[in-house]
Design a protein around this motif. Structure first.
Motif, mmCIF file in Angstrom:
data_model
loop_
_atom_site.group_PDB
_atom_site.id
_atom_site.type_symbol
_atom_site.label_atom_id
_atom_site.label_comp_id
_atom_site.label_asym_id
_atom_site.label_seq_id
_atom_site.Cartn_x
_atom_site.Cartn_y
_atom_site.Cartn_z
ATOM 1 N N MET A 236 0.846 -1.202 0.000
ATOM 2 C CA MET A 236 0.000 0.000 0.000
ATOM 3 C C MET A 236 0.881 1.251 0.000
ATOM 4 O O MET A 236 1.329 1.691 1.057
ATOM 5 N N PRO A 237 1.160 1.802 -1.181
ATOM 6 C CA PRO A 237 2.076 2.948 -1.249
ATOM 7 C C PRO A 237 1.480 4.189 -0.592
ATOM 8 O O PRO A 237 0.297 4.471 -0.747
ATOM 9 N N LYS A 238 2.338 4.862 0.145
ATOM 10 C CA LYS A 238 1.933 6.117 0.786
ATOM 11 C C LYS A 238 2.444 7.264 -0.070
ATOM 12 O O LYS A 238 3.624 7.336 -0.382
ATOM 13 N N ILE A 239 1.531 8.139 -0.472
ATOM 14 C CA ILE A 239 1.850 9.206 -1.427
ATOM 15 C C ILE A 239 1.893 10.542 -0.712
ATOM 16 O O ILE A 239 0.980 10.852 0.062
ATOM 17 N N THR A 240 2.942 11.295 -0.959
ATOM 18 C CA THR A 240 2.990 12.659 -0.427
ATOM 19 C C THR A 240 2.818 13.630 -1.586
ATOM 20 O O THR A 240 3.518 13.541 -2.597
ATOM 21 N N LEU A 241 1.873 14.535 -1.416
ATOM 22 C CA LEU A 241 1.605 15.527 -2.470
ATOM 23 C C LEU A 241 2.407 16.801 -2.199
ATOM 24 O O LEU A 241 2.894 16.997 -1.079
ATOM 25 N N PRO A 242 2.527 17.660 -3.201
ATOM 26 C CA PRO A 242 3.336 18.879 -3.024
ATOM 27 C C PRO A 242 2.869 19.743 -1.857
ATOM 28 O O PRO A 242 3.673 20.418 -1.237
#
Length: 727
Positions: A1-7
């Motif tokens: 389950m990839p954890k995504i960080t947005l700008p």
RNA sequence: GCUUCUGUAGCUCAGUGGUAGAGCGCGUCCUUGGUAAGGACGAGGUCAUGGGUUCAAGUCCCAUCAGAAGCUCCA
């Protein structure tokens, strides 16, 4: 389950196997529609990816949308447009072999080979074909293949360029992009990507030009056709881009040089040889005066040296052997020398020829060599006469002993001999010898251009001879001077480059330790000066590394202006010395430097920089006096006389035109101040001041105007008369 | 140097194998005026140079010279 960080710092967690698109969709349907790709930062590496690329794990993502102000989005768009153009060209010219097609800062190109010479009239056809592909809105589909299998496929296709590309690509698999969903049917290209989702995203594109290029930049390789184009996400942006280019062209120094009568180049005199017209000569003289003053303030001593020097001088420095082909031919003193030179050139031709011609020329070499030996004495050819390859070193060796003169390609050997004219003590160092020295180089014909690349030019040159301890401070001082000059001339957009030697290349002279020392000197001085500079391998001079100051011309090409070069090698070659505190002889270090570079190139760039509207202190004509009618001729002449008396460069226009057209013409000559003088002004002893942009600055007493001009000139535009300031 | 394109009046450029053109600029004259163009008349050409094809070449072909864009080079 990839954890995504947005700008914006927000985080998302998505299911395994999620793609960039899924990230966009998770944020909102609008973004999902607008997204065309992503920039993923994973493991500290930032990489652009396709919209349907799977996420590599926990990462940061920036979503790319179809925006003309985003460099990454444009990169994807243009890369994809290059594919579309390549497909169109392959369709129109079926024998096309593609080589390499990258995006650029403002577009893209594709290098390719085809039997049809593509020329501007073909652009319309190619664009029409591209438009068809764009209208079909075909998806860009990526597929990968194990390396072995892919290599077999490429070899079967028989395109050696693509096979080469694949061999240089890294990784166990190679990727291909199909422009469409029918693999095997739709057009495809070996490519690492990434691309936009589909061709329909391309809203505006244009083929710009076509030219030749050598495969892999190698002159000995096959020459390909390079087709340049550009693309945008909307038509308005393309139009704006094209208008900007048009505007930029109006600043071209070749155009303005003619319009403003600054310089001319005439084939009767010689291509690449600049004739400075009076207007250009004023600009140059003012610049020279300014630099000369700065040099005196910094302890430089003016010297003069002649335009030619003995061949041996340049053999010692290395310039003659290194750059013989890009110098005007040597002036050998004797018939024997000239004959040997002809023989040497004939031998070179024999070595280059192939087939039957080779034998023919070899025979000519033999006959000519015989004649030379008989007429001018045996030169040791002996039994080598039959074989140009054997004769070559013999003749080369003889030529080395023939004396003559060379139009000087560099000032340094002359300056070194001024240094060597006296016995030097460490107490005298640094010695700084400065000269506006004119040099001649036989640049390749295809390189010549206006004033910026010429065959005769004057360097604002100087050579500093100092002890190793003094090197860094001297470099820093040269950097400071260059920055000062650029700042006075209002250059803000320039970059500095540290040119280092390429250890792979054999063009550099001297010991590696000295090179490392010199390179470190430059880095240290740049750091101490707070100068941010990029390091570039292979950009050094053959005798030493350098810092170059680089600016762009009106169409974005970069040119080297100022330069600072550290040199441990020429002092060694010329064996110059100073006596140290220890009463022993030591080798000085040389610094070559030129803050402007060459007067020709600098003024050429300066014309473009100011679009011909020079600041008052440089302007060829500083003030124009224009009369309303003949009734004010007498007063206008008085005004003219006063201005000239104050040391200003003035033009009096008392012609019979009306003031409207008169002013128009004077403005088009970019004269900084236009004084309108009529009966009112004559009565009040005033002048009505207008600037070259057409603005009226008001009416002033003549004396006040003159005072303002003098202040503006003395401060090089930093200060102006209060009333003139408003403009 | 290489690839492609270009070369016609001082400048910008039209010109279909059949008598060389325009606008701007320049000169003379008229107009005596207030901030981007008043009027009349006139002068300016070996169509880059040299060959070739053709009854005929600015126009088509070749070479040379020069210029432009890019490549390569740049002390």
């Amino acid at each position: 389950m990839p954890k995504i960080t947005l700008p914006d710092g927000n985080q998302l967690t998505l299911a395994d196997g999620a793609t960039v698109y899924d990230v966009a969709a998770a944020i909102g349907p609008g973004l999902a529609r607008a997204a065309i790709g992503g920039a993923i930062t994973f493991d500290g590496n930032r990489q652009l990816t396709d919209l349907n690329a799977p996420l590599p794990g926990d990462c940061r993502i920036e979503l790319l949308t179809a925006k003309d102000d985003n460099a990454d989005s444009l990169y994807l768009l243009r890369h994809s447009t290059a594919h579309v153009m390549a497909e169109a060209i392959c369709k129109l010219y079926p024998d096309t072999q593609l080589a390499y097609g990258p995006p650029l800062e403002d577009g893209f190109y594709y290098d390719l080979h085809t039997s049809h010479a593509i020329s501007p009239p073909d652009f319309e056809r190619i664009e029409a074909e591209m438009q068809r592909i764009v209208s079909e809105d075909r998806k860009f589909c990526r597929y990968e293949m194990p390396r072995d299998e892919a290599m077999k496929k490429l070899e079967a296709e028989g395109n050696r360029f693509k096979v080469d590309n694949a061999l240089r690509a890294e990784g166990g698999t190679l990727s291909f992009y199909v422009t469409g969903e029918n693999r095997g049917q739709d057009w495809e290209d070996l490519c690492r990507g990434p691309h936009i989702p589909s061709t329909g995203v391309i809203k505006a594109f244009r083929i710009k030009q076509v030219s030749g290029s050598y495969y892999r930049g190698d002159v000995n390789e096959q020459q390909l056709q390079r087709v340049y184009g550009t693309a945008f996400f909307n038509k308005k942006a393309l139009k704006q881009y094209e208008q900007q280019l048009e505007e930029a062209k109006k600043r071209d120094h070749r155009l303005l040089g003619q319009q403003l009568e600054l310089f001319t180049i005439n084939p009767d005199v010689g291509s690449g040889l600049v004739l400075w017209e009076p207007n250009g000569a004023i600009v140059r003289t003012m610049l020279e005066n300014y630099v000369k003053m700065e040099l005196i303030l910094r302890g430089f001593e003016p010297v003069f040296t002649p335009h030619i020097g003995r061949l041996d001088l340049y053999r010692t420095s290395g310039h003659y052997p290194y750059y013989e082909d890009s110098q005007f031919p040597a002036l050998y003193e004797t018939d024997r020398g000239r004959a040997l030179l002809c023989l040497r050139n004939l031998i070179r031709r024999a070595e280059e020829e192939t087939g039957e011609r080779k034998a023919e020329v070899a025979q000519q070499v033999k006959v000519f060599a015989d004649a030379v030996a008989q007429a001018f004495g045996d030169f040791g050819g002996g039994d080598a006469l039959d074989d140009p390859a054997k004769l070559s070193p013999v003749v080369e060796e003889c030529l080395c002993h023939e004396e003559g003169y060379l139009l000087k390609p560099m000032n340094c050997p002359h300056h070194i001999n001024i240094y060597a004219a006296q016995h030097r003590s460490y107490r005298q160092l640094p010695i700084r010898l400065a000269e506006f020295g004119t040099v001649y180089r036989y640049e390749q014909s295809g390189e010549l251009g206006g004033m910026v690349r010429v065959r005769g030019f004057t360097q604002d040159d100087a050579h500093i001879f100092c002890t190793p301890d003094q090197v860094q401070a001297e470099i820093a001082s040269c950097i400071e001077l260059t920055q000062q000059v650029l700042s006075t001339l209002e250059f803000k957009d320039y970059r500095a480059r540290i040119g280092l030697r390429d250890p792979e290349s054999d063009k550099y002279i001297g010991a590696a330790e000295l090179w490392e020392q010199a390179e470190q000197n430059l880095r240290d001085a740049a750091a101490a000066s707070g100068l941010s500079a990029t390091e570039e391998i292979g950009e050094a001079a053959f005798y030493g590394p350098k810092i170059d100051f680089v600016v762009k011309d009106c169409i974005g090409r970069e040119w080297q202006l100022g330069t600072v070069q550290v040199d441990y090698n020429l002092p060694e070659r010329f064996k110059i010395t100073y006596v140290g505190r220890d009463n022993r002889e030591h080798r000085p270090v040389m610094i070559h430097r030129a803050p402007l570079g060459s007067m020709e190139r600098f003024v050429g760039i300066l014309i473009e920089h100011f679009a011909g509207a020079f600041p008052l202190w440089l302007a060829p004509v500083q003030v124009a006096v224009a009369t309303i009618s003949e009734k004010s001729d007498e007063y206008a002449q008085e005004v003219h006389k006063s201005l000239v008396g104050a040391g200003l460069r003035v033009l009096l226009d008392d012609g019979s035109d009306k003031i409207g057209p008169k002013k128009h013409r004077l403005r088009s000559r970019k004269i900084p101040y236009i004084l309108v003088v009529g009966e009112n002004e004559a009565a009040d002893r005033t002048v009505n001041v207008n600037d070259r942009d057409g603005a009226s600055l008001g009416t002033f007493p003549l004396a006040a105007f003159i005072e303002g001009c003098i202040l503006e000139i003395q401060t090089k535009g930093k200060q102006r008369h209060g009333a003139l300031q408003e403009a």
